[in-house]
Design an enzyme around this catalytic site. Sequence first.
Site, PDB file in Angstrom:
ATOM      1  N   ASP A 204       0.856  -1.181   0.000  1.00  0.00           N
ATOM      2  CA  ASP A 204       0.000   0.000   0.000  1.00  0.00           C
ATOM      3  C   ASP A 204       0.891   1.231   0.000  1.00  0.00           C
ATOM      4  OD1 ASP A 204       1.080   0.275   2.523  1.00  0.00           O
ATOM      5  OD2 ASP A 204      -0.827   0.356   3.578  1.00  0.00           O
ATOM      6  N   ASP A 206       1.409   4.816   2.313  1.00  0.00           N
ATOM      7  CA  ASP A 206       1.008   5.443   3.573  1.00  0.00           C
ATOM      8  C   ASP A 206       1.397   6.921   3.581  1.00  0.00           C
ATOM      9  OD1 ASP A 206       0.466   2.782   5.183  1.00  0.00           O
ATOM     10  OD2 ASP A 206       2.428   2.527   4.251  1.00  0.00           O
ATOM     11  N   ASP A 290      -3.295   4.419   2.813  1.00  0.00           N
ATOM     12  CA  ASP A 290      -3.629   4.801   4.188  1.00  0.00           C
ATOM     13  C   ASP A 290      -3.308   6.268   4.386  1.00  0.00           C
ATOM     14  OD1 ASP A 290      -4.447   2.297   5.016  1.00  0.00           O
ATOM     15  OD2 ASP A 290      -2.472   1.707   5.759  1.00  0.00           O
TER      16      ASP A 290
HETATM   17  P1  ATP Z   1       4.198  -2.363   3.007  1.00  0.00           P
HETATM   18  O1  ATP Z   1       5.222  -1.816   2.067  1.00  0.00           O
HETATM   19  O2  ATP Z   1       3.924  -3.798   2.781  1.00  0.00           O
HETATM   20  O3  ATP Z   1       2.956  -1.539   3.048  1.00  0.00           O
HETATM   21  P2  ATP Z   1       4.717  -1.147   5.534  1.00  0.00           P
HETATM   22  O4  ATP Z   1       5.865  -1.194   6.469  1.00  0.00           O
HETATM   23  O5  ATP Z   1       4.429   0.176   4.887  1.00  0.00           O
HETATM   24  O6  ATP Z   1       4.900  -2.278   4.445  1.00  0.00           O
HETATM   25  P3  ATP Z   1       2.043  -0.982   6.654  1.00  0.00           P
HETATM   26  O7  ATP Z   1       1.143  -2.083   7.096  1.00  0.00           O
HETATM   27  O8  ATP Z   1       1.569  -0.138   5.537  1.00  0.00           O
HETATM   28  O9  ATP Z   1       3.459  -1.652   6.348  1.00  0.00           O
HETATM   29  O10 ATP Z   1       2.288  -0.097   7.920  1.00  0.00           O
HETATM   30  C1  ATP Z   1       3.100   1.059   7.927  1.00  0.00           C
HETATM   31  C2  ATP Z   1       3.379   1.478   9.341  1.00  0.00           C
HETATM   32  O11 ATP Z   1       2.198   1.935   9.983  1.00  0.00           O
HETATM   33  C3  ATP Z   1       3.909   0.305  10.187  1.00  0.00           C
HETATM   34  O12 ATP Z   1       5.091   0.692  10.814  1.00  0.00           O
HETATM   35  C4  ATP Z   1       2.862   0.055  11.233  1.00  0.00           C
HETATM   36  O13 ATP Z   1       3.464  -0.143  12.495  1.00  0.00           O
HETATM   37  C5  ATP Z   1       2.039   1.320  11.226  1.00  0.00           C
HETATM   38  N1  ATP Z   1       0.638   0.967  11.384  1.00  0.00           N
HETATM   39  C6  ATP Z   1      -0.095   0.192  10.568  1.00  0.00           C
HETATM   40  N2  ATP Z   1      -1.358   0.094  11.002  1.00  0.00           N
HETATM   41  C7  ATP Z   1      -1.420   0.862  12.118  1.00  0.00           C
HETATM   42  C8  ATP Z   1      -2.448   1.197  13.040  1.00  0.00           C
HETATM   43  N3  ATP Z   1      -3.684   0.726  12.899  1.00  0.00           N
HETATM   44  N4  ATP Z   1      -2.126   2.019  14.064  1.00  0.00           N
HETATM   45  C9  ATP Z   1      -0.887   2.518  14.214  1.00  0.00           C
HETATM   46  N5  ATP Z   1       0.124   2.235  13.383  1.00  0.00           N
HETATM   47  C10 ATP Z   1      -0.143   1.425  12.355  1.00  0.00           C
HETATM   48 MN    MN Z   2       2.680   0.494   3.800  1.00  0.00          MN
HETATM   49 MN    MN Z   3      -0.424   0.870   5.573  1.00  0.00          MN
END
Ligand code: ATP
Ligand code: MN
Ligand code: MN
Length: 338
Positions: A204, A206, A290
């Site tokens: 995703d 962020d 997100d």
């Molecule tokens: P990817 O590239 O697969 O998306 P990512 O490290 O960006 O990997 P994400 O699941 O998008 O993974 O999460 C990004 C960050 O946001 C993570 O460090 C996670 O701890 C934090 N995070 C995700 N969901 C929540 C939540 N509901 N509340 C607080 N922090 C969150």
């Molecule tokens: Mn992510």
């Molecule tokens: Mn995310």
Amino acid sequence: QISEAEVALFSVSSYACQRRTTLDNHNSNLTDALSLLAENAELNNEDGRGVAFRRAAALMKALPTQVISMSQLRGLPCLGEHSLRVIKDVLENGVSSEVESTKQSKRYKALKILTGIFGVGAKTADRWIREGIYNLEQLRHSGQTLNRAQKSGLEHYDDLNEPVTKAEADAIGEIVQKAVDSVLTGSQVALTGGFRRGKLTGHDVDFLITHPEEGKEVGLMPKVVAWLESQGFLLYQKTTRNSYLESKDGPARPASNMDRFERCFSIFKLTKGKEQETASHKIWRAVRVDLVVSPISQFAFAVLGWTGSKVILHQRRRYLLILVWSTSLHQREMLEVA
Ligand code: ATP
Ligand code: MN
Ligand code: MN
């Protein structure tokens, strides 16, 4: 044959947050095996086992050279008995038999497919499997009631399981910046998540949104979402209100590692670039995005929290906890006040 004396011994901190980890991984054969077992544990709601495998994988990823012998691992932290057994198997046989049998198992395959649907977690997938649903076809014909997120997830399954590129993340960044500029001038957008850590692809994208004047960010999320919706950029969105505002009896205690910021889980409709357009016939693709809004006073912490990774955050909490415990009671009280 290499003698034991010639094999490099490694010295690394046991805390992922105290290590420098680069993006090149000299031990992907080992980290792939350990990550798969971590994933399988998580899919089966065995979080303790999942964390143990994740820590072992993160440690192997931090090593400066390729591991070729078990003797190199002597004295290293984070490696439990089970992880060591898996590593030994890979070093001796090229593959881990436990990993291979997991990959082949009907349950693992079904858990992967079903949790690959946005909005479906390990618990729901487990319930469906117990009802004999192992794939999307069976799910579609099962008559199961799906919620709004799951319906969207099933509809855009292929797109959402296709990794998002940095170029796509940047394209979405521009759209979000435009949305934010249109509803409140001076607002700032920061890319967080895996892309901020330098990853080239992600599941995703962020973003963290703030405004340099404290308080101006209140009410920003609904406006941004409304703008995006009006321009046809959203296929799905669910906004979760700031938990301070939600509770009637003072500040609510957030669930363990959730923060209190207002967030929006969404699916964007991203128009493809010219080159990709000709490759497939669809001119757009669905991308998970997100959005999080934080006041400027919390921005630094929000960036840390939303940049991750999960292992780093988990271990940073442990590291700080031990720091706090090793200080005197007086200092500890000072820290609590701070
Ligand atoms: P990817 O590239 O697969 O998306 P990512 O490290 O960006 O990997 P994400 O699941 O998008 O993974 O999460 C990004 C960050 O946001 C993570 O460090 C996670 O701890 C934090 N995070 C995700 N969901 C929540 C939540 N509901 N509340 C607080 N922090 C969150
Ligand atoms: Mn992510
Ligand atoms: Mn995310």
